[in-house]
Design a protein around this motif. Structure first.
Motif, PDB file in Angstrom:
ATOM      1  N   UNK B 128      31.865 -30.430 -22.750  1.00 54.33           N
ATOM      2  CA  UNK B 128      31.695 -31.141 -24.023  1.00 54.33           C
ATOM      3  C   UNK B 128      31.962 -32.645 -23.923  1.00 54.33           C
ATOM      4  N   UNK B 129      32.735 -33.079 -22.934  1.00 51.52           N
ATOM      5  CA  UNK B 129      33.021 -34.523 -22.863  1.00 51.52           C
ATOM      6  C   UNK B 129      31.819 -35.343 -22.395  1.00 51.52           C
ATOM      7  N   UNK B 130      30.782 -34.669 -21.916  1.00 51.62           N
ATOM      8  CA  UNK B 130      29.549 -35.412 -21.603  1.00 51.62           C
ATOM      9  C   UNK B 130      28.650 -35.391 -22.842  1.00 51.62           C
ATOM     10  N   UNK B 131      28.376 -36.572 -23.377  1.00 50.29           N
ATOM     11  CA  UNK B 131      27.497 -36.669 -24.549  1.00 50.29           C
ATOM     12  C   UNK B 131      26.043 -36.595 -24.088  1.00 50.29           C
ATOM     13  N   UNK B 132      25.246 -35.748 -24.748  1.00 47.36           N
ATOM     14  CA  UNK B 132      23.836 -35.548 -24.395  1.00 47.36           C
ATOM     15  C   UNK B 132      22.999 -36.013 -25.571  1.00 47.36           C
ATOM     16  N   UNK B 133      22.237 -37.071 -25.347  1.00 42.52           N
ATOM     17  CA  UNK B 133      21.492 -37.631 -26.483  1.00 42.52           C
ATOM     18  C   UNK B 133      20.013 -37.795 -26.130  1.00 42.52           C
ATOM     19  N   UNK B 134      19.139 -36.943 -26.673  1.00 44.85           N
ATOM     20  CA  UNK B 134      17.703 -37.182 -26.494  1.00 44.85           C
ATOM     21  C   UNK B 134      17.302 -38.406 -27.313  1.00 44.85           C
ATOM     22  N   UNK B 135      16.521 -39.293 -26.729  1.00 51.67           N
ATOM     23  CA  UNK B 135      16.059 -40.470 -27.465  1.00 51.67           C
ATOM     24  C   UNK B 135      14.543 -40.516 -27.400  1.00 51.67           C
ATOM     25  N   UNK B 136      13.921 -41.217 -28.343  1.00 51.02           N
ATOM     26  CA  UNK B 136      12.462 -41.355 -28.248  1.00 51.02           C
ATOM     27  C   UNK B 136      12.066 -42.790 -28.528  1.00 51.02           C
ATOM     28  N   UNK B 137      12.020 -43.544 -27.470  1.00 53.60           N
ATOM     29  CA  UNK B 137      11.524 -44.910 -27.491  1.00 53.60           C
ATOM     30  C   UNK B 137      10.094 -44.901 -26.979  1.00 53.60           C
ATOM     31  N   UNK B 138       9.434 -46.026 -27.089  1.00 53.35           N
ATOM     32  CA  UNK B 138       8.110 -46.160 -26.474  1.00 53.35           C
ATOM     33  C   UNK B 138       8.275 -46.237 -24.958  1.00 53.35           C
ATOM     34  N   UNK B 139       7.402 -45.535 -24.241  1.00 55.50           N
ATOM     35  CA  UNK B 139       7.383 -45.613 -22.777  1.00 55.50           C
ATOM     36  C   UNK B 139       5.971 -45.973 -22.338  1.00 55.50           C
ATOM     37  N   UNK B 140       5.866 -47.030 -21.536  1.00 55.37           N
ATOM     38  CA  UNK B 140       4.573 -47.460 -20.996  1.00 55.37           C
ATOM     39  C   UNK B 140       4.650 -47.421 -19.479  1.00 55.37           C
ATOM     40  N   UNK B 141       3.555 -47.072 -18.833  1.00 58.22           N
ATOM     41  CA  UNK B 141       3.493 -47.165 -17.380  1.00 58.22           C
ATOM     42  C   UNK B 141       2.380 -48.137 -17.006  1.00 58.22           C
ATOM     43  N   UNK B 142       2.711 -49.096 -16.165  1.00 55.66           N
ATOM     44  CA  UNK B 142       1.730 -50.047 -15.621  1.00 55.66           C
ATOM     45  C   UNK B 142       1.642 -49.761 -14.133  1.00 55.66           C
ATOM     46  N   UNK B 143       0.461 -49.337 -13.664  1.00 59.08           N
ATOM     47  CA  UNK B 143       0.354 -48.822 -12.301  1.00 59.08           C
ATOM     48  C   UNK B 143      -0.843 -49.429 -11.583  1.00 59.08           C
ATOM     49  N   UNK B 144      -0.635 -49.766 -10.313  1.00 57.46           N
ATOM     50  CA  UNK B 144      -1.753 -50.278  -9.526  1.00 57.46           C
ATOM     51  C   UNK B 144      -1.306 -51.446  -8.662  1.00 57.46           C
TER      52      UNK B 144
END
Lengths: 128, 354
Positions: B128-144
């Motif tokens: 329990x001492x480990x806090x687990x927090x799902x977050x939803x930010x924008x994620x972009x991938x720039x590849x090449x």
């Protein structure tokens, strides 16, 4: 880009079209089918002289996304196949009603044409 | 159905598809164009659907280390590792990238379809001492190959200082963002996390800078060419890392971890099947579920397959029974009514030029 369905063609619910010509009919797939498949990677076409009943599998198209069978929209005998597509299947997408034709057929039951969809009916079906 | 925070940037420009409960771009300008952009210039992907889980607490690394086969106990801040969560039988719960911020803070980026399952698993297996927090930010991938140069035009910080699998924060005209030099295409590139409004501004600025928007269809071809697994197709809870060709993730000397005894037993006994790469001839695609055969017998199944635009040939991943797995083995794949030849090759079908 808006998809087009030329009014002079006949359409099937399985996304083939029939274009009548002086000496028979040209068969291909609609702009909607092309759009749904995405880049076409493989084309399998029947042999000239083969006879098909309406609804029989005429050939197969593949894209990265999907495999799609092409069905004979009307009964008839294959008089020509667009062999150039085998090595250049991407040519279907550029011009499905022209350069992208699949086979030419001699119709054996021309009255079946009356059971095909008009451009307006087909467009309504695919939500165009 | 969920929509990405970047939805507004492309909703009128992309052909859309449903993926893991999200409505996402399948395609923008077309597969060939998008693939070419990523292999030769730079492509932009919305990956906001991927699960982001923050873990915080003292001893977070000791606890997390016990749930993965890879030794991440001393992962330095600013670095990341690819690894898997395993169950007690050694089965793969998910594959993920773990990012170290400091001794008390890790970020996990996981598969969209597994986010809830992973969060539940972590709650069950972390104290329990480990806090687990799902977050939803924008994620972009720039590849090449030009990803770094083009992304660099939008930040005064020096991106070249961040190595492959490194990460950190950088400034942009819209605020600071978190960047990692990771990806799923086999190319150099970046994954960027930002608040939704900042992510939208970045998306538009990257497109304006010449990065080509790309969809999930191209992403699947690119990852498969690079030999990268897709969870749910190429692996799941019924296969172990040893079968999935991920034995390199297992650090046998790290001490105990969940699933270790099962993996040790399997290693001693030898695996019965392995994930192999297959390359074919012609243009027909070996699709998931197609049987792989040898001497008329079914010896395996395709899990992923496509027509490689880089190679011009069909490529696939398949689980195949062990006598048939050595490189160079000739097999056939049953593609509907045809049995087509295929050869076992290294799973890395495409490697970028160094």
């Amino acid at each position: 880009m808006a998809l087009t369905y030329p009014p002079e063609l006949h359409y099937t619910a399985t996304h083939e079209y029939v274009a009548l010509t002086d000496d028979g009919a040209v068969v291909g797939i609609t702009a909607f089918a092309v759009e749904e498949l995405g880049d076409i990677t493989y084309v399998e076409l029947p042999q000239v002289g083969r006879r098909f009943n309406r609804g029989e599998r005429l050939g197969t198209l593949e894209s990265v996304k999907a495999v799609a069978d092409v069905y004979a929209p009307v009964s008839g005998v294959v008089t020509a196949v667009h062999e150039a597509l085998v090595d250049a299947p991407e040519r279907i997408a550029g011009d499905p009603y022209g350069e992208g034709w699949l086979v030419k057929m001699q119709l054996t039951q021309p009255e079946e044409l009356q059971e095909l969809l008009t451009a307006a009916a087909y467009q309504a079906q695919v939500g165009g | 159905m969920r929509y990405s925070p970047l939805w507004t940037c492309y909703q009128n420009e992309a052909k859309l598809t449903e993926f893991a409960g999200w409505m996402l771009p399948a395609q923008f300008g077309g597969l060939t164009l998008e693939h070419e952009a990523v292999r030769h210039r730079a492509g932009l992907f919305d990956i906001s659907h991927m699960g982001q889980i923050e873990l915080q607490g003292s001893a977070v690394w000791e606890y997390l280390n016990a749930l993965v086969p890879t030794d991440i106990l001393h992962l330095p801040p600013g670095q990341a590792r690819y690894t898997v969560l395993l169950n007690a039988a050694g089965g793969i719960i998910d594959d993920l990238i773990v990012y170290a911020h400091d001794r008390e803070h890790a970020t996990l980026i996981v598969n969209a379809a597994c986010t809830a399952k992973n969060a539940a698993w972590l709650r069950q297996h972390l104290p329990p001492e480990v806090a687990i927090e799902p977050v939803s930010q924008a994620l972009l991938a720039v590849q090449g190959p030009q990803a770094t140069a083009l992304w660099q035009t939008l930040t005064p910080d020096t991106l070249a200082g961040i190595p492959r699998f490194g990460h950190g924060t950088v400034s942009t005209p819209w605020g600071r963002v978190w960047v990692a030099r990771t990806g799923y295409t086999g190319e150099d590139g970046w994954e960027i996390r930002a608040a939704p409004a900042v992510g939208q501004a970045l998306w538009r600025a990257l497109v304006a800078a010449g990065v080509t928007p790309c969809g999930l269809v191209a992403r699947d071809v690119l990852r498969l060419e690079a030999g990268l697994h897709l969870y749910g197709q190429d692996m799941d809870e019924t296969v172990t890392p040893l079968e999935a060709g991920l034995g390199w993730l297992v650090d046998w000397d790290k001490g105990d971890f969940l699933g270790r005894s099962a993996l040790l037993a399997q290693k001693a006994q030898g695996v019965a099947r392995k994930l192999v790469g297959l390359v074919g001839t012609g243009r027909r695609i070996f699709r998931p579920g197609y049987p792989v055969q040898a001497q008329g017998q079914t010896v395996g199944r395709i899990t992923s397959g496509t027509l490689s635009l880089s190679l011009g040939r069909p490529i696939a991943l398949a689980y195949v029974a062990v006598p048939w797995t050595p490189l160079g083995t000739s097999l056939t794949v049953q593609v509907r009514e045809q049995a087509l030849p295929a050869t076992v090759v290294k799973r890395t079908f495409y490697s970028r030029r160094a």
